[in-house]
Design an enzyme around this catalytic site. Structure first.
Site, PDB file in Angstrom:
ATOM      1  N   GLN A   1       0.811  -1.213   0.000  1.00  8.16           N
ATOM      2  CA  GLN A   1       0.000   0.000   0.000  1.00  8.16           C
ATOM      3  C   GLN A   1       0.849   1.269   0.000  1.00  8.16           C
ATOM      4  O   GLN A   1       0.307   2.375  -0.083  1.00  8.16           O
ATOM      5  CB  GLN A   1      -0.920   0.004   1.226  1.00  8.16           C
ATOM      6  CG  GLN A   1      -1.939  -1.123   1.221  1.00  8.16           C
ATOM      7  CD  GLN A   1      -2.737  -1.195   2.517  1.00  8.16           C
ATOM      8  OE1 GLN A   1      -2.603  -0.357   3.410  1.00  8.16           O
ATOM      9  NE2 GLN A   1      -3.564  -2.219   2.626  1.00  8.16           N
TER      10      GLN A   1
ATOM     11  N   HIS B   1      -1.321   0.606   5.710  1.00  6.77           N
ATOM     12  CA  HIS B   1      -2.028   1.570   6.570  1.00  6.77           C
ATOM     13  C   HIS B   1      -1.231   2.850   6.813  1.00  6.77           C
ATOM     14  O   HIS B   1      -0.739   3.103   7.909  1.00  6.77           O
ATOM     15  CB  HIS B   1      -2.410   0.910   7.900  1.00  6.77           C
ATOM     16  CG  HIS B   1      -3.462  -0.139   7.773  1.00  6.77           C
ATOM     17  ND1 HIS B   1      -4.169  -0.621   8.853  1.00  6.77           N
ATOM     18  CD2 HIS B   1      -3.936  -0.802   6.690  1.00  6.77           C
ATOM     19  CE1 HIS B   1      -5.030  -1.541   8.440  1.00  6.77           C
ATOM     20  NE2 HIS B   1      -4.905  -1.668   7.126  1.00  6.77           N
TER      21      HIS B   1
ATOM     22  N   GLU C   1     -15.874   3.064   8.495  1.00  6.58           N
ATOM     23  CA  GLU C   1     -16.595   4.109   9.214  1.00  6.58           C
ATOM     24  C   GLU C   1     -16.571   5.448   8.486  1.00  6.58           C
ATOM     25  O   GLU C   1     -15.553   5.821   7.887  1.00  6.58           O
ATOM     26  CB  GLU C   1     -15.982   4.323  10.602  1.00  6.58           C
ATOM     27  CG  GLU C   1     -16.129   3.153  11.538  1.00  6.58           C
ATOM     28  CD  GLU C   1     -15.540   3.423  12.908  1.00  6.58           C
ATOM     29  OE1 GLU C   1     -15.655   2.540  13.790  1.00  6.58           O
ATOM     30  OE2 GLU C   1     -14.966   4.518  13.115  1.00  6.58           O
TER      31      GLU C   1
ATOM     32  N   TYR D   1     -11.877   8.164  18.505  1.00  6.67           N
ATOM     33  CA  TYR D   1     -12.840   7.415  17.710  1.00  6.67           C
ATOM     34  C   TYR D   1     -12.768   5.904  17.944  1.00  6.67           C
ATOM     35  O   TYR D   1     -13.438   5.151  17.250  1.00  6.67           O
ATOM     36  CB  TYR D   1     -12.705   7.817  16.235  1.00  6.67           C
ATOM     37  CG  TYR D   1     -13.219   9.227  16.070  1.00  6.67           C
ATOM     38  CD1 TYR D   1     -14.532   9.468  15.720  1.00  6.67           C
ATOM     39  CD2 TYR D   1     -12.410  10.320  16.376  1.00  6.67           C
ATOM     40  CE1 TYR D   1     -15.025  10.769  15.642  1.00  6.67           C
ATOM     41  CE2 TYR D   1     -12.896  11.618  16.307  1.00  6.67           C
ATOM     42  CZ  TYR D   1     -14.206  11.826  15.950  1.00  6.67           C
ATOM     43  OH  TYR D   1     -14.712  13.112  15.902  1.00  6.67           O
TER      44      TYR D   1
ATOM     45  N   TYR E   1      -9.323 -10.268  10.213  1.00  8.14           N
ATOM     46  CA  TYR E   1      -9.352 -10.998   8.954  1.00  8.14           C
ATOM     47  C   TYR E   1      -9.422 -12.507   9.161  1.00  8.14           C
ATOM     48  O   TYR E   1      -9.852 -13.237   8.274  1.00  8.14           O
ATOM     49  CB  TYR E   1      -8.134 -10.623   8.107  1.00  8.14           C
ATOM     50  CG  TYR E   1      -8.166  -9.188   7.660  1.00  8.14           C
ATOM     51  CD1 TYR E   1      -9.097  -8.751   6.732  1.00  8.14           C
ATOM     52  CD2 TYR E   1      -7.284  -8.247   8.178  1.00  8.14           C
ATOM     53  CE1 TYR E   1      -9.148  -7.427   6.322  1.00  8.14           C
ATOM     54  CE2 TYR E   1      -7.318  -6.918   7.782  1.00  8.14           C
ATOM     55  CZ  TYR E   1      -8.259  -6.515   6.861  1.00  8.14           C
ATOM     56  OH  TYR E   1      -8.314  -5.203   6.472  1.00  8.14           O
TER      57      TYR E   1
END
Length: 349
Positions: A64, A126, A220, A230, A241
């Site tokens: 990523q 991430h 979200e 949060y 997963y």
């Protein structure tokens, strides 16, 4: 609730390697990032320049990791400042960085690094990377939890799993909510996030909205309050997963609940408030690009509250990385593939 809208989808540019973000230039045309570390220029007539924009920072690419957001400063017509977020470092030690540079129409010059999230971590997942400017000209940058470091999203002593707020020059605004907390990083604006992939400021409602990936389920949409927590990973609607529970709690006192969650996951990536004139039925609605769901999710709003959802552009059957409301009133999409495209959505003739 608005009726279905007729539209046509045009290919504006193609042959892009995992395009990630785009920014509309004031004279027409746009800048587009490719995750592999290239910044590309599309001229006002829609021509994709063959040569990438020079002067881009060295980017850590893999998984990523790569080049993420491109955003123009609010005073870009005068200053020329362009902001880039990207993965920096090596596989053994990397993080999310934010640079700015001046774009002279051909290359980036006077580039400087404004922010480097701490600490460095291993892996290639991430990073967050989405950013936007607020009305006071400060900017907010969404970050990820580094995947293997999710517990650190509850630690205000680092930047993992947070939203940070900076001045245009990269310093800490004096009214940031954690400035006076000795155990916290002064750049923090909110904490307890997993992997922020959409950030918009809705000028009409004067509210900052973000969305973030959950694990299996629990994506979200959050309304950001300065200094709020949060909840990740202490509260979530998703599971790991492996199918194991991350936590038994979907809500707890002291944590802000999401405005909505997507379970199963749609893998949201990119978000915009449509404010154009070409599609009056869509004005004021949120549009969320979705990777796993291979669509754009329209969040239909009345008086700022979400009253329904509509799945759009499923006929493309492509992962959608970003969605933007263009200055011409069209909606723009980036498809996430090694042969990615910039698409323009216009009213049907």
């Amino acid at each position: 609730m608005a009726l279905a809208v007729d539209y046509r989808i045009e290919t504006l540019a193609e042959g892009l390697d995992h395009p990630w973000s785009l920014a509309f230039l004031p004279g027409g045309g746009m800048l587009v990032t490719e995750r592999v570390g290239r910044l590309r220029l599309i001229d006002a007539d829609g021509t994709l320049r063959e040569a990438p924009v020079a002067g881009v920072p060295e980017v850590f690419v893999g998984g990523q990791a790569g080049l993420f957001e491109v955003a123009l400063a609010p005073d870009h017509p005068d200053s020329g400042w362009v902001y880039l977020s990207y993965a920096c470092g090596t596989r053994a030690a990397n993080t999310t960085c934010l640079d700015r540079a001046r774009f002279d129409g051909r290359r980036l010059v006077a580039r400087e690094t404004l922010f480097r999230a701490e600490p460095d971590r291993q892996g290639r997942s991430h990073y967050g990377g989405r950013l936007t400017f607020l009305p006071d000209d400060t900017l907010v940058l969404g970050l990820g939890d580094g995947f293997d470091y999710r517990e650190q999203a509850q630690n205000p002593g680092n930047h993992l799993g947070s939203l940070v707020r900076l001045t245009p020059a990269g310093s800490v605004p004096g009214d940031n909510p954690f400035v006076a907390a000795s155990e916290a990083r002064a750049e923090l604006y909110s904490i307890g996030h997993r992997n922020i992939q959409g950030v918009v400021f809705d000028e009409t409602r004067s509210e900052l909205l973000i969305h973030e990936h959950g694990p299996r389920g629990g994506d979200e949409l959050n309304r950001i309050l300065p200094g709020a927590n949060y909840g990740w990973p202490l509260v979530t609607h998703g599971v790991d997963y492996t199918g194991a529970r991350v936590t038994p709690f979907t809500e707890l006192p002291g944590f802000e609940p999401p405005v909505l969650h997507w379970t199963p996951s749609i893998a949201p990536s990119g978000m915009t408030v449509y404010d154009g004139e070409r599609f009056p039925e869509w004005r004021g609605d949120l549009f969320v690009a979705a990777l796993a769901a291979r669509q754009v999710r329209r969040l239909i709003r009345e008086d700022g509250e979400i009253v329904g959802q509509e799945a759009l552009f499923t006929e493309l059957d492509e992962r959608i990385r970003d969605v933007r409301s263009g200055p011409d009133g069209a909606l723009y999409l980036l498809t996430d593939s090694a042969a990615g495209r910039v698409l323009r959505v216009m009213p049907a003739p």
